[in-house]
Design an enzyme around this catalytic site. Structure first.
Site, PDB file in Angstrom:
ATOM      1  CB  CYS A  70      -1.129   9.265   0.074  1.00 54.54           C
ATOM      2  SG  CYS A  70       0.128   8.478  -0.788  1.00 54.54           S
ATOM      3  CG  ASP A  71      -3.398   7.733   3.030  1.00 47.06           C
ATOM      4  OD1 ASP A  71      -4.017   8.435   2.362  1.00 47.06           O
ATOM      5  OD2 ASP A  71      -3.494   6.552   2.915  1.00 47.06           O
ATOM      6  CB  CYS A  88       1.287   6.068   0.821  1.00 50.02           C
ATOM      7  SG  CYS A  88       1.900   7.554   0.191  1.00 50.02           S
TER       8      CYS A  88
END
Ligand code: NDP
Length: 327
Positions: free
Chosen positions: A156-157, A153
């Site tokens: 997200c990261d 992701c």
């Protein structure tokens, strides 16, 4: 004699049917948000958590993009807090896996769900929040470094790789979109596409090819992710020539698609060809009365914790209205 009584009791236990008011299947942000709303509306929700209590966020480290956490929060802690919030209003959280369902097509009909292959619960309202699982390549070095620089992701990261060199695997719209997202954060993005061309839309392909710090390598696959406890590099293989080469990277993003966790509903609920549950218009209603779907099990477009939570809320409201109309 004793054995016979025991066997009889076991038989009764395994065929016992429990009637519950509202069943929620899955314990990610969608499931717990549905539970918070359902419990506050006195719908007495029972959640079965599934195999991965807390869902996909429990495999993420820092969550920086969920509103309300100015300092960010780690995924597992956030899921424990969501569980506590759901329990505060009386949600019955149970560890268990729904292994089979028999959905009634009648308005007001009782839907049956089998838990862990034995116990059966019946309910008039089911909220499906079973989520989706990111696909991984499955090679040992990738599996070993999940959480150590291998992520599925970028949204997200990606932030954790600010100013660093990363690589992304995949040639679909997700990979193209995430490569473009990463290019704004990272110094360089190497994109590995296993075919001669991308599957992504032409518009996305043009966008990716026009960004100077994205290098697209076609006919290229991951041979090995390098590094002991964190990602340090990538050995790549050209699948046409067989030649291998190495690059130094700190992050590897896998964007080769997701699989919604909806297999148990196949043949009963309308789904698209990949298995995402179809919902009616802007609602969470499925083609079966009393069955509602929220979160990543029905959303291939946004797939964020906050959007999953939003649709979880919608599912509880839709279910509440449905149950009220039955009375
Ligand atoms: P897709 O299934 O469309 O693409 C997956 C990509 O990963 C393909 O390029 C595929 O290669 C590659 N791949 C699969 N397995 C491997 C493997 N083992 N090794 C290397 N590469 C692999 O998934 P997406 O997540 O990209 O998209 C899912 C759906 O969501 C699509 O319908 C897409 O259009 C849509 N979407 C739309 C967006 C938008 O419109 N803004 C944004 C994101 C997604 P190959 O082509 O060789 O099979």
């Amino acid at each position: 004699m004793l054995m016979a009584i025991l066997a009889q009791n076991m038989e009764i236990m395994s065929t016992e049917i429990e009637r519950i008011h509202t069943l929620i299947v899955g314990s990610g942000p969608a499931g717990y948000t549905a539970a918070i709303y359902a419990a506050r509306a006195d719908m007495k929700p029972v959640i079965y958590t599934g195999m991965e209590p807390g869902g996909q966020l429990t495999t993420t480290t820092e969550v920086d993009n969920f509103p309300g956490y100015p300092e960010g929060i780690d995924g597992p802690t956030m899921m424990v807090q969501l569980q506590q919030q759901a329990e505060r209003f009386g949600t019955d959280v149970r560890i268990g896996m729904v292994t089979e369902v028999e959905l009634s097509k009648e308005v007001g009909g009782w839907h049956k769900a089998t838990i862990d292959g034995s116990k059966v619960v019946e309910t008039q309202a089911v909220i499906i929040a079973t989520g989706a699982s990111a696909k991984y390549l499955g090679i040992p070095s990738e599996q070993k470094l999940r959480g150590g620089g291998v992520s599925a992701c970028a949204v997200c990261d990606g932030f954790f790789y600010k100013g660093q060199e990363v690589a992304i695997v995949g040639g679909g719209d997700t990979a193209a979109e995430e490569a473009s997202y990463l290019s704004k954060i990272c110094s360089k993005v190497t994109m590995l596409v296993r075919k001669e061309e991308m599957r992504a839309s032409k518009a996305m392909q043009h966008r990716v090819e026009s960004i100077p710090n994205i290098e697209v390598l076609y006919n290229t696959e991951v041979d090995e992710v390098l590094g002991d406890s964190v990602v340090e590099g990538l050995r790549m293989k050209n699948n046409k020539t067989g030649a291998t080469s190495e690059i130094a990277i700190t992050g590897l993003f896998i964007a080769i698609g997701h699989k919604p966790n909806t297999d148990i509903f196949k043949g009963q609920l309308e789904m698209d060809e990949v298995g995402y549950i179809k919902t009616v218009g802007k609602s969470t209603k499925t083609n079966i009365p009393g069955v509602f779907a929220c979160g990543d099990a029905q959303d291939k477009e946004y797939r964020q914790a906050i959007t999953a939570a939003g649709t979880g809320c919608m599912a509880a409201l839709d279910a509440e209205r449905y149950l009220a109309e039955l009375e």
